[in-house]
Enzyme design. Structure first.
Site, mmCIF file in Angstrom:
data_model
loop_
_atom_site.group_PDB
_atom_site.id
_atom_site.type_symbol
_atom_site.label_atom_id
_atom_site.label_comp_id
_atom_site.label_asym_id
_atom_site.label_seq_id
_atom_site.Cartn_x
_atom_site.Cartn_y
_atom_site.Cartn_z
ATOM 1 N N HIS A 270 0.905 -0.924 -0.225
ATOM 2 C CA HIS A 270 0.373 -0.043 -0.432
ATOM 3 C C HIS A 270 0.624 1.286 0.333
ATOM 4 C CE1 HIS A 270 -3.736 2.110 1.190
ATOM 5 N NE2 HIS A 270 -3.357 1.871 2.335
ATOM 6 N N HIS B 138 -2.035 -2.422 -8.814
ATOM 7 C CA HIS B 138 -2.916 -1.376 -8.506
ATOM 8 C C HIS B 138 -4.364 -2.635 -8.641
ATOM 9 C CE1 HIS B 138 -5.580 1.163 -6.547
ATOM 10 N NE2 HIS B 138 -4.835 1.595 -6.322
ATOM 11 N N ASP C 169 2.564 5.530 -6.276
ATOM 12 C CA ASP C 169 3.775 5.748 -6.168
ATOM 13 C C ASP C 169 5.280 5.869 -6.850
ATOM 14 O OD1 ASP C 169 2.683 5.844 -3.287
ATOM 15 O OD2 ASP C 169 2.705 4.210 -3.052
HETATM 16 N N1 ACO Z 1 5.570 -7.117 -9.606
HETATM 17 C C1 ACO Z 1 5.506 -8.399 -10.419
HETATM 18 N N2 ACO Z 1 4.280 -8.787 -10.195
HETATM 19 C C2 ACO Z 1 2.950 -7.595 -10.150
HETATM 20 C C3 ACO Z 1 3.066 -7.056 -9.350
HETATM 21 C C4 ACO Z 1 4.522 -6.310 -9.490
HETATM 22 N N3 ACO Z 1 4.443 -5.192 -8.558
HETATM 23 N N4 ACO Z 1 1.623 -6.625 -9.127
HETATM 24 C C5 ACO Z 1 1.063 -8.164 -9.634
HETATM 25 N N5 ACO Z 1 1.986 -8.437 -9.614
HETATM 26 C C6 ACO Z 1 1.528 -10.481 -10.949
HETATM 27 C C7 ACO Z 1 1.151 -10.979 -9.460
HETATM 28 O O1 ACO Z 1 2.576 -11.506 -9.182
HETATM 29 C C8 ACO Z 1 0.261 -11.765 -10.014
HETATM 30 O O2 ACO Z 1 0.666 -12.792 -11.377
HETATM 31 P P1 ACO Z 1 -0.257 -14.091 -11.224
HETATM 32 O O3 ACO Z 1 -1.546 -13.836 -11.981
HETATM 33 O O4 ACO Z 1 1.080 -14.620 -12.156
HETATM 34 O O5 ACO Z 1 0.076 -14.705 -9.853
HETATM 35 C C9 ACO Z 1 -0.383 -10.327 -10.928
HETATM 36 O O6 ACO Z 1 0.372 -9.162 -11.074
HETATM 37 C C10 ACO Z 1 -1.620 -10.275 -9.784
HETATM 38 O O7 ACO Z 1 -1.353 -9.664 -9.329
HETATM 39 P P2 ACO Z 1 -2.581 -9.536 -7.647
HETATM 40 O O8 ACO Z 1 -1.090 -9.554 -6.876
HETATM 41 O O9 ACO Z 1 -3.363 -10.183 -7.899
HETATM 42 O O10 ACO Z 1 -3.202 -7.761 -7.927
HETATM 43 P P3 ACO Z 1 -3.727 -7.347 -5.793
HETATM 44 O O11 ACO Z 1 -4.921 -6.463 -7.200
HETATM 45 O O12 ACO Z 1 -3.880 -8.431 -4.961
HETATM 46 O O13 ACO Z 1 -2.526 -6.258 -5.236
HETATM 47 C C11 ACO Z 1 -0.714 -4.673 -5.286
HETATM 48 C C12 ACO Z 1 -2.307 -5.286 -5.937
HETATM 49 C C13 ACO Z 1 -0.568 -5.239 -4.039
HETATM 50 C C14 ACO Z 1 -0.516 -3.405 -4.958
HETATM 51 C C15 ACO Z 1 0.447 -5.516 -6.789
HETATM 52 O O14 ACO Z 1 0.365 -4.708 -7.786
HETATM 53 C C16 ACO Z 1 1.796 -4.912 -5.948
HETATM 54 O O15 ACO Z 1 2.116 -5.820 -5.171
HETATM 55 N N6 ACO Z 1 2.454 -3.379 -6.075
HETATM 56 C C17 ACO Z 1 3.508 -3.551 -6.072
HETATM 57 C C18 ACO Z 1 3.298 -2.506 -4.825
HETATM 58 C C19 ACO Z 1 3.265 -1.524 -5.036
HETATM 59 O O16 ACO Z 1 2.972 -1.051 -5.621
HETATM 60 N N7 ACO Z 1 1.561 -0.964 -4.181
HETATM 61 C C20 ACO Z 1 1.407 0.999 -4.133
HETATM 62 C C21 ACO Z 1 -0.143 -0.052 -4.934
HETATM 63 S S1 ACO Z 1 -0.876 1.585 -5.248
HETATM 64 C C22 ACO Z 1 -1.624 2.094 -3.270
HETATM 65 O O17 ACO Z 1 -1.146 1.391 -2.333
HETATM 66 C C23 ACO Z 1 -1.055 3.748 -3.556
#
Ligand code: ACO
Length: 426
Positions: free
Chosen positions: A264, A305, A362
């Site tokens: 987050h 996201h 971010d």
């Molecule tokens: N890097 C690499 N792979 C990713 C990333 C990433 N940043 N984000 C998602 N994925 C992949 C996952 O591994 C998953 O792959 P799979 O289908 O092969 O298993 C797929 O994309 C879907 O991802 P989920 O984790 O299921 O998506 P979710 O909606 O639950 O998570 C989140 C969203 C937590 C923001 C995620 O994208 C992440 O961790 N991003 C990096 C951290 C980040 O930048 N957070 C800030 C969010 S914005 C905010 O809070 C202001």
């Protein structure tokens, strides 16, 4: 109510469920009746669950739309300012000139914290993470405003909202000053909101700090871009905590704790750490391979996201602001080039394209904050400061109508009932 209904069939039993329509966004199936029919619904991570009704913020993740009170974030970022956006979130309408002057005056009147609060800071180690300090001191505010605060009184709630928006910059700057070993700086109410924050961060009693208007404007815009984002993890935490009737300052402390995680708000700090670790452009391909490797836990921080599956409109404004600030300050930051190259590679890579992963708010914010002189460990604190009006607006909205304590259920998969086994029989 939309007049539509959804029919749920379980075995030979059918259940009609009302379908609700909002002013925008997908229709929502009201599943409350499944309980009286002996079922729970199951949605880990609340991927498809509307936990409340709200009028504050609308997001269309597919189209990359973010509206506060109906106004697009791009317009607010360009034409409004942070305190006006706060007013909009709290009241649902933009203020007229007199209302704005009154609101700004009220906020700037409450910027000081109780003198006793500084002793809470002194209880922390100097190297404590500022987010840990913020969880503590914001929660501690509840000790200063508890017995005389009636959350059932609308005026009491409004004063708590003003106090929180007013005191967050003071407490945030104090957490930085404490870590830097410098004296706390008192707020200056003759300055603008962002200017005053920068003054408390960077002035010292022996040297005045002239706030660069470009920097103050960028800071204000960063606050606007973070102001609210409907039912995200930290806002839902504030609502859930608030649903027990807890003290509002304690609720916001709970929101700060939820925001801290790298999935987050902690992502802005993690982006700069990631860019540091990558080092230079020659290492980018290796890094991307690690991100794509399922046996490696490395993530491309600042990407992806839960809701935005096309682009994050805040990221677009943030990137533009980043360019403007660095140009205006004459800063050439190789990390910006690295970030842009990383974005370019990721946006054309099948892994990211197929998963609809795009830069989020971010991704570029850390580069601007670094240019302003904000240390990396303070990045998430800046996010918390900016998000405070959103948290408090949702808390106010929840308390302005009848609400229930938030109490999710579960799919239990543990042992069935069994008799206690005495120690000598185990
Ligand atoms: N890097 C690499 N792979 C990713 C990333 C990433 N940043 N984000 C998602 N994925 C992949 C996952 O591994 C998953 O792959 P799979 O289908 O092969 O298993 C797929 O994309 C879907 O991802 P989920 O984790 O299921 O998506 P979710 O909606 O639950 O998570 C989140 C969203 C937590 C923001 C995620 O994208 C992440 O961790 N991003 C990096 C951290 C980040 O930048 N957070 C800030 C969010 S914005 C905010 O809070 C202001």
């Amino acid at each position: 109510m939309s007049g539509k209904k959804a029919t749920l069939t379980i075995g030979d039993k059918s259940l009609d469920l009302p379908v609700l329509s909002g002013t925008m966004g997908p229709d929502v199936i009201d599943v409350k009746d499944v309980l009286s029919n002996g079922y729970f619904t199951y949605d880990p991570g609340f991927m498809a669950t509307s936990a409340c009704e709200s009028k504050i913020t609308f997001i269309d993740g597919d189209k990359g739309i973010l509206l506060h009170g109906g106004y697009p974030i791009e317009q607010l970022a360009e034409k409004s300012d942070y305190l006006e956006t706060c007013y909009l979130l709290l009241n649902g309408e933009l203020p007229n000139a007199a209302q704005k002057e009154d609101f700004v005056g009220r906020v700037m009147n409450h910027t000081m914290v109780h003198e006793q609060l500084q002793f809470f800071y002194r209880g922390f180690r100097r190297d404590a993470h500022p987010m840990a300090v913020m969880c503590g001191v914001v929660g501690a505010l509840s000790a200063f405003y508890h017995d005389n605060l009636d959350i059932n009184d609308a005026e009491h709630r409004r004063i708590a909202a003003i106090r929180l928006i007013a005191k967050m910059p003071t407490m945030a700057a104090m957490s930085y000053k404490y870590s830097a070993g410098q004296p706390f700086m008192y707020p200056r109410n003759d300055l603008g909101y962002a200017e005053n924050f920068l003054h408390m961060m960077f002035a010292t009693p022996c040297a005045d700090y002239k706030v660069n208007p470009i920097v103050a404007k960028a800071m204000d815009r960063i606050f606007v871009l973070h102001a609210d984002h409907e039912q995200n993890a930290s806002t839902s935490t504030v609502r859930l905590t608030g649903s027990t009737g807890a003290n509002p300052y304690a609720c916001i402390a709970a929101g700060i704790a939820a925001l801290w995680g790298p999935s987050h708000g902690g992502a802005n700090e993690a982006v700069l750490k990631m860019l540091d670790e990558i080092g230079d452009v020659s290492k980018l391909d290796d890094f991307i391979e690690r991100v794509k490797d399922k046996n490696d836990s490395t993530k491309l921080m600042g990407f992806g996201h839960r809701v935005y599956k096309n682009f994050d409109p805040r990221a677009k404004v943030m990137k533009q602001t980043c360019d403007e600030v660095l140009t205006a300050l004459g800063i050439h930051d190789p990390q910006l080039e690295l970030a842009m190259k990383l974005e370019e590679i990721a946006l054309s890579d099948e892994y990211f394209v197929s998963r609809k992963l795009y830069p989020n708010v971010d991704f570029y914010s850390g580069i601007i904050l670094k240019a302003i002189g904000i240390p990396t460990s303070m990045f998430t604190v800046i996010f918390a400061l900016g998000r405070t009006p959103g948290w408090i607006a949702h808390w106010l909205e929840m308390h302005s109508a009848p609400y229930k304590i938030s109490r999710p259920r579960q799919l239990y998969t543990g042992p069935v009932q069994r008799d206690f086994v005495p120690m000598d029989k185990r």
